[in-house]
Scaffold this motif. Structure first.
Motif, PDB file in Angstrom:
ATOM      1  N   ASP A 182     -73.607 -26.322   2.218  1.00  0.00           N
ATOM      2  CA  ASP A 182     -73.842 -25.538   0.967  1.00  0.00           C
ATOM      3  C   ASP A 182     -73.680 -24.406   1.070  1.00  0.00           C
ATOM      4  OD1 ASP A 182     -75.628 -25.616  -1.496  1.00  0.00           O
ATOM      5  OD2 ASP A 182     -76.582 -24.001  -0.190  1.00  0.00           O
ATOM      6  N   ASP A 183     -73.559 -23.430   1.981  1.00  0.00           N
ATOM      7  CA  ASP A 183     -73.477 -22.124   2.109  1.00  0.00           C
ATOM      8  C   ASP A 183     -71.918 -21.808   1.940  1.00  0.00           C
ATOM      9  OD1 ASP A 183     -76.136 -21.202   2.439  1.00  0.00           O
ATOM     10  OD2 ASP A 183     -76.058 -21.380   4.552  1.00  0.00           O
TER      11      ASP A 183
ATOM     12  N   ASP B  46     -71.497 -22.596  -1.872  1.00  0.00           N
ATOM     13  CA  ASP B  46     -71.923 -21.407  -2.720  1.00  0.00           C
ATOM     14  C   ASP B  46     -71.483 -20.035  -2.276  1.00  0.00           C
ATOM     15  OD1 ASP B  46     -73.475 -23.590  -4.005  1.00  0.00           O
ATOM     16  OD2 ASP B  46     -75.347 -23.041  -2.682  1.00  0.00           O
TER      17      ASP B  46
ATOM     18  N   ARG C 168     -78.109 -16.576   5.837  1.00  0.00           N
ATOM     19  CA  ARG C 168     -79.040 -17.735   5.956  1.00  0.00           C
ATOM     20  C   ARG C 168     -79.973 -17.501   6.682  1.00  0.00           C
ATOM     21  NH1 ARG C 168     -80.423 -22.106   3.095  1.00  0.00           N
ATOM     22  NH2 ARG C 168     -78.440 -22.277   2.407  1.00  0.00           N
TER      23      ARG C 168
HETATM   24 MG    MG Z   1     -77.006 -22.547  -1.505  1.00  0.00          MG
END
Ligand code: MG
Ligand code: IPE
Ligand code: IPE
Ligand code: MG
Ligand code: MG
Length: 327
Positions: A80-81, A84, A89
């Motif tokens: 996801d990182d 995105d 995080r």
């Molecule tokens: Mg994200």
């Protein structure tokens, strides 16, 4: 009751500390050690244990599956990182920033496989059922993530489309964690389903809060880049409501459209300008109302489960804590 939750968190933390994911090549395994050791709330594995206990199951039998869920969750965060383009995080650099994209992809893949291996340590007789829930959940998360990416580029997304998207990318994993715990605890099928629905609704509320925090969190506590959703044109509840309300305000509509369409911008300026529009239109309040709606739906699902109300306290406290979370 908070006690039960913290006890379970400690149990999970302890079990994770004792795990090794592999060592060679280090570029594959070091990122796994890294992301798994950065903490996080460990909510999903706690849900597995709470669900098992709700039906008087032996939580020792739920421990491996709970770790499988946490591994899977962390895998989704790594990917996801990357998707995105997130720099931070849990207050640290994301895996693709600290290493690179290929490493984030591959170590993420390895985590997913390790998650399956962890799940396979569950009681053999339950495995077909657990694997089915786990796999079904995992592929739904992919569907949700793809909708999330598709919607970045779409000019119009409806609220029901948004809710479905967050149900898939986020809520089904909370539901799946609970269902796995329920099955291990020996729940009847209809009760496992009710608990899944409870998880689905707290998961939707959880993601709404996540969208709110992306804009409004206390930067010190948050641990992620603030305003990332605004920068990426994520179709969050806040943005969709703002777009809807700006329909009656030409100036506001144009300003919002301009920021969304801008090919180049200073991220700080965009975040500030869009946040001002959100504040003016009071969309945070609307998002909170939507959260409350799903919280209430969740509680009504929990109420339907025919076990002693006292036994439900842990899940109740858990759900309430999500409504006020700051990280
Ligand atoms: Mg994200
Ligand atoms: C973050 O999940 C991803 C979302 C679904 C919003 P958490 O907020 O549970 O992340 P950690 O594991 O506690 O860091
Ligand atoms: C996360 O949604 C969903 C999954 C990780 C599957 P977000 O993209 O909003 O999560 P954060 O804010 O990066 O934690
Ligand atoms: Mg995302
Ligand atoms: Mg988010």
């Amino acid at each position: 009751m908070m006690n039960t939750i913290t006890t379970y968190q400690a149990l999970i933390e302890e079990a994770l500390k004792g795990k090794s994911y592999g060592s060679n090549p280090k570029e594959l395994y070091a990122p796994i050690e890294y992301i798994m050791s950065l903490g996080g709330k460990r909510m999903r594995p706690v849900l597995v244990l709470l669900a098992c206990d709700l039906f008087d199951g032996d939580i020792k039998k739920a421990l491996h599956p709970s770790l499988a869920i946490e591994l899977f969750h962390n895998f989704t965060l790594v990917h996801d990182d990357l998707m995105d383009k997130a720099p931070l995080r849990r207050n640290q650099h994301t895996v693709h920033e600290k290493w690179n994209s290929n490493i984030a992809i591959l170590s993420g893949d390895a985590m997913m496989v390790r998650a399956y291996q962890e799940l396979c340590l569950a009681e053999t007789t339950l495995l077909p059922q657990l694997l089915e829930i786990f796999s079904d959940t995992a592929v739904k998360v992919c569907e949700g993530q793809q909708f999330d990416m598709n919607y970045e580029a779409l000019p119009k997304v409806s609220i029901p489309q948004y809710v479905k998207m967050i149900e898939l990318k986020t809520a089904v994993l909370l539901g799946g964690a609970l269902k796995i715990g329920a099955v291990i605890g020996g729940a009847r099928e209809e009760d496992a389903r009710r608990l899944y629905d409870f998880g689905k609704h707290i998961g939707i509320a959880f993601q709404l809060q996540d969208d709110i925090l992306d804009v409004y969190a206390d930067a010190q506590k948050f641990g992620k880049q603030k305003g990332g959703d605004i920068i990426a044109n994520k179709k969050t509840y806040l943005l969709l409501k703002a777009m809807e309300m700006a329909e009656n305000n030409r100036y506001m509509k144009e300003e919002l459209q301009q920021w969304i369409a801008a090919p180049e911008f200073d991220p700080k300026d965009k975040v500030e300008a869009v946040t001002n529009i959100y504040n003016f239109l009071n969309v945070k309040e609307l998002a909170r109302n939507e959260m409350k709606k799903h919280f209430d739906l969740a509680i009504s699902c929990l109420k339907e489960i025919p076990v002693n109300e006292e036994k439900k306290k842990g899940l109740m406290v858990f759900a309430e804590s999500l409504m006020v979370r700051e990280v």
